[in-house]
Design a protein around this motif. Sequence first.
Motif, PDB file in Angstrom:
ATOM      1  N   PRO A  18       0.838  -1.315   0.094  1.00  0.00           N
ATOM      2  CA  PRO A  18      -0.046   0.030  -0.073  1.00  0.00           C
ATOM      3  C   PRO A  18       0.997   1.212  -0.006  1.00  0.00           C
ATOM      4  CG  PRO A  18       0.001  -0.962   2.297  1.00  0.00           C
ATOM      5  CD  PRO A  18       0.700  -1.998   1.220  1.00  0.00           C
ATOM      6  N   ARG A  19       0.395   2.313  -0.672  1.00  0.00           N
ATOM      7  CA  ARG A  19       1.096   3.532  -0.750  1.00  0.00           C
ATOM      8  C   ARG A  19       1.406   4.024   0.770  1.00  0.00           C
ATOM      9  NH1 ARG A  19       2.567   5.566  -5.358  1.00  0.00           N
ATOM     10  NH2 ARG A  19       2.628   7.862  -4.532  1.00  0.00           N
ATOM     11  N   CYS A  68      10.938   2.236   5.411  1.00  0.00           N
ATOM     12  CA  CYS A  68      10.389   2.270   6.600  1.00  0.00           C
ATOM     13  C   CYS A  68       9.449   1.375   6.957  1.00  0.00           C
ATOM     14  CB  CYS A  68       9.993   3.655   6.917  1.00  0.00           C
ATOM     15  SG  CYS A  68       9.274   3.826   8.915  1.00  0.00           S
ATOM     16  N   ALA A  69       8.412   1.007   6.155  1.00  0.00           N
ATOM     17  CA  ALA A  69       7.481   0.012   6.200  1.00  0.00           C
ATOM     18  C   ALA A  69       8.128  -1.410   6.233  1.00  0.00           C
ATOM     19  CB  ALA A  69       6.502   0.036   5.223  1.00  0.00           C
ATOM     20  N   GLN A  70       9.358  -1.789   5.917  1.00  0.00           N
ATOM     21  CA  GLN A  70       9.783  -3.013   5.745  1.00  0.00           C
ATOM     22  C   GLN A  70      10.590  -3.146   7.034  1.00  0.00           C
ATOM     23  OE1 GLN A  70      12.097  -3.101   2.080  1.00  0.00           O
ATOM     24  NE2 GLN A  70      10.281  -2.778   1.008  1.00  0.00           N
ATOM     25  N   GLU A  71      11.082  -1.990   7.680  1.00  0.00           N
ATOM     26  CA  GLU A  71      11.879  -1.999   8.775  1.00  0.00           C
ATOM     27  C   GLU A  71      11.305  -2.274  10.080  1.00  0.00           C
ATOM     28  OE1 GLU A  71      16.014  -1.517  10.488  1.00  0.00           O
ATOM     29  OE2 GLU A  71      15.255  -1.510   8.438  1.00  0.00           O
ATOM     30  N   THR A  72      11.142  -3.236  10.751  1.00  0.00           N
ATOM     31  CA  THR A  72      10.176  -3.536  11.781  1.00  0.00           C
ATOM     32  C   THR A  72      10.178  -2.441  12.929  1.00  0.00           C
ATOM     33  OG1 THR A  72      10.637  -6.000  11.543  1.00  0.00           O
ATOM     34  CG2 THR A  72       9.514  -5.169  13.562  1.00  0.00           C
ATOM     35  N   MET A  73      11.372  -1.910  13.357  1.00  0.00           N
ATOM     36  CA  MET A  73      11.481  -0.721  14.474  1.00  0.00           C
ATOM     37  C   MET A  73      11.209   0.448  13.885  1.00  0.00           C
ATOM     38  SD  MET A  73      12.109  -2.680  16.835  1.00  0.00           S
ATOM     39  CE  MET A  73      12.359  -1.618  17.990  1.00  0.00           C
ATOM     40  N   CYS A  74      10.747   0.793  12.539  1.00  0.00           N
ATOM     41  CA  CYS A  74      10.691   2.257  11.866  1.00  0.00           C
ATOM     42  C   CYS A  74       9.238   2.414  12.242  1.00  0.00           C
ATOM     43  CB  CYS A  74      11.247   2.206  10.551  1.00  0.00           C
ATOM     44  SG  CYS A  74      11.256   3.618   9.837  1.00  0.00           S
ATOM     45  N   MET A  75       9.369   3.805  12.921  1.00  0.00           N
ATOM     46  CA  MET A  75       8.220   4.507  13.507  1.00  0.00           C
ATOM     47  C   MET A  75       7.970   5.739  12.408  1.00  0.00           C
ATOM     48  SD  MET A  75       7.368   2.207  15.548  1.00  0.00           S
ATOM     49  CE  MET A  75       5.696   3.200  16.127  1.00  0.00           C
ATOM     50  N   ALA A  76       8.827   6.151  11.844  1.00  0.00           N
ATOM     51  CA  ALA A  76       8.696   7.515  10.878  1.00  0.00           C
ATOM     52  C   ALA A  76      10.058   7.516   9.821  1.00  0.00           C
ATOM     53  CB  ALA A  76       8.685   8.892  12.047  1.00  0.00           C
ATOM     54  N   GLY A  88       7.097  11.666   6.933  1.00  0.00           N
ATOM     55  CA  GLY A  88       6.113  10.867   7.167  1.00  0.00           C
ATOM     56  C   GLY A  88       6.136   9.749   7.949  1.00  0.00           C
ATOM     57  N   MET A  89       5.186   8.898   8.108  1.00  0.00           N
ATOM     58  CA  MET A  89       4.951   7.614   8.827  1.00  0.00           C
ATOM     59  C   MET A  89       4.314   6.554   8.044  1.00  0.00           C
ATOM     60  SD  MET A  89       4.162   9.437  12.472  1.00  0.00           S
ATOM     61  CE  MET A  89       3.229  10.774  11.956  1.00  0.00           C
ATOM     62  N   PRO A  90       4.884   5.375   8.363  1.00  0.00           N
ATOM     63  CA  PRO A  90       4.171   4.318   7.685  1.00  0.00           C
ATOM     64  C   PRO A  90       2.385   3.641   8.264  1.00  0.00           C
ATOM     65  CG  PRO A  90       5.724   3.397   9.209  1.00  0.00           C
ATOM     66  CD  PRO A  90       5.945   4.905   9.175  1.00  0.00           C
ATOM     67  N   VAL A  91       1.680   4.741   8.253  1.00  0.00           N
ATOM     68  CA  VAL A  91       0.607   4.647   8.785  1.00  0.00           C
ATOM     69  C   VAL A  91      -0.111   3.658   8.060  1.00  0.00           C
ATOM     70  CG1 VAL A  91       0.450   6.752   9.876  1.00  0.00           C
ATOM     71  CG2 VAL A  91      -0.422   6.287   7.744  1.00  0.00           C
TER      72      VAL A  91
END
Length: 544
Positions: free
Chosen positions: A211-212, A243-251, A288-291
Motif C-alpha cells: 500500500p502507498r 520504513c514499512a519494511q523495517e520492523t522498528m521504523c516508526m517514521a 512521514g510515517m508508515p501509517v
Amino acid sequence: QQQAQPQPQLQLQLQQGGEASNNGDSSMDGTTVEASQPPADLSHAGLRPLGSFAPAATDPAQGGVAQSVPASLPPLGGASAAAAGEAWNITGGSSSSSSASQDASRGDGAHVELGGVDQEFLPSKPAGQPLPAQPETTRAPQMRGAVMAAAAADSMKKMSSSLASAAATASKAFGHAQLPHVSSALNVPNIHIPMLKQETVTLTTTTTTPPRCGFREDEINYPGNDLRFVDSVFTSEDCCQLCAQETMCMAWSWAKESSKASPNRCLLKGSEPKYTLSRIKDADFVSGMPVQIGRQMDVESPRQGLSLFCFSLIVPWTYEPSLIQMQFEEKTSIFDCDEYVTYSNKVLEVAPGVRTVIVDSSLQCVKGGEFKTALNTDIFLTVWDKVISDGHFLLHDWTVKVDPDAVFFPGRLRTVLEAYSESVNGTYLNNCPMGMHGPLEVFSRNAVSRWASGMPACSSYFNQLCSGPCRWGEDMYIDQCLMKVLSVNREYDAKLLVEDHCSPPAGWKNCLDGSVVSIHPFKTVDGYRACMQSSESAAAGSEA
C-alpha cells in the motif's frame, strides 16, 4: 498321420528384459502390439483361424500374435546381432507336451531363441505348401510415451530382417522349403501411435503491491531517533516503503536531491530516545510515517522561538563516550533537544543509530594561559567550522553546545529562553558573572550566523591584541569575540549553570536545585545519574 496330429498354430512372442503381458495392457515392462482383422477363413491354407489375434497367453491353443517390447530396448541401427549381444538357438517346439527334440525330428514346429527373445512357429499344414500372408493392418494399444513406441517400431524392424534368415533355418526343421511371409508379420505396416495428451499447466503468481505511504509532509524534517540511513533513495515513496519494511521504523525523513548535505538520503526513525519527534520546517526534506501498516508515533512542532539544536564534542579515549551512551539510554541531555549531533575526530557509535561526525582535529590540548584553563580554542574553532557548514543551526531558534560531563536539562532551558528573543545581530547567554563558561553555551540563530561570518575579524583583532594567538580557552575567546568585536547581544542568566569554577553554592554537588539548567562536572556514569535523579526529584517536589 498328419491328420491325427493337433492342428498347429502360428504364434510369435518377442520377449526382452521381461515376460510378455497376458492381459493386453501396456506397462512399463513391455508394450503389446496386436494384429487385427485376420482372414475370416484360413482353412484353404491349412491353418486354424487365429481369431482376433489376442495377446499371447500361456496356453498356445489360444492362438494369436503377440509382441512384447520392453521399455529397455536393444541397440538400434546397423549393429550386428553379435554386437548387440544376441544369440541364436533353434530347437523344436509344439503346442503339444512332447519334448523339443521330438518336435524337431517330427518337423511339427520350431522354437527360436533370439538373445532372450522367444519365437514359436507352429505350422498346421503339410510340408511343401507356403504359409498364408499375415494381416496387413495392425493396431497398438495406447503406449506410455511416443518415444517408447517409436523405439519399439525401430526394434521390430531390426528384428524382422534377422528373423528372415532365421526362418529359412527354421523351415528346414519344419520340412518346408521356405517361410515366405514371416518377415511381413513383423514389419507391422500401419502402426497407430496415440500421443500422450498434452496438458497445459498454468502457473499463477500473485504480486502483492504494498500500500502507498499513508502519511507524508513536504518541507518537513523529523530530526533525531535515527535507526539508520540509506543513500541513493530517489523518491519519498521509496523511503516510506523502506520504513514499512523495517520492523522498528516508526517514521522517516527523506532528503531531496536539492539537499546540499546528503541528497537522496532516507533516514529511518525509531521510537528512541525521544518519545515525540520534533516537526521542523525544512525545504530540503519530506517526512512521514508508515501509517498504511499501522505504525506511527507522536510528532509536534516546537513552541515558537524555542526549538533547540544541541551538540557535544567527544574525546574518544576518555570517559565521555560512556557518559554519552548513558544519556541516550536515559533520554536526557542533548537527546532531549529537538535535534542533536555528536562530533569527534573518529567515527564512534556511541549509541544505537548515533554516530559521531568527524572533525579534523587531534583533540589534544594543554592547560595554561592566564587562567590555567584548557587551551582548546583551535579545537573548537574546527568544531564550529563543521557546525556551521552542516547548517543544522539554521533550522532552529537556539544552538546549544554541551560538555558531556555537564548534567543538562533541555526542558528547563526552554523555560529560561521564554524570557529572551532574537535580535538583529543575535543573542547569546552568559552563564557566569566572571564570563561565559564552556560547559553550556547558548546562542540564537542570528548569533551563530554572526559568529560564522565574523571569525576572520575576531582572529585579526585578537592576534593584534595578544601579539599573536591569545592563550585563552574556547569559551573566553568566543565570548570576547561576540561581545567586543561582533556586537552580539549578551544576556546573563544565573539559572543556566552551577559549576565548581563559578562560585557554586554550598552543597551544590548534591544537586538539590530543581530549577538550574546545568550542573558541572560529573565525570562518572554513576555520579552523573545520581545528580540527574536528585535534581529531578527536587523539581518534582517543588511542583507538588
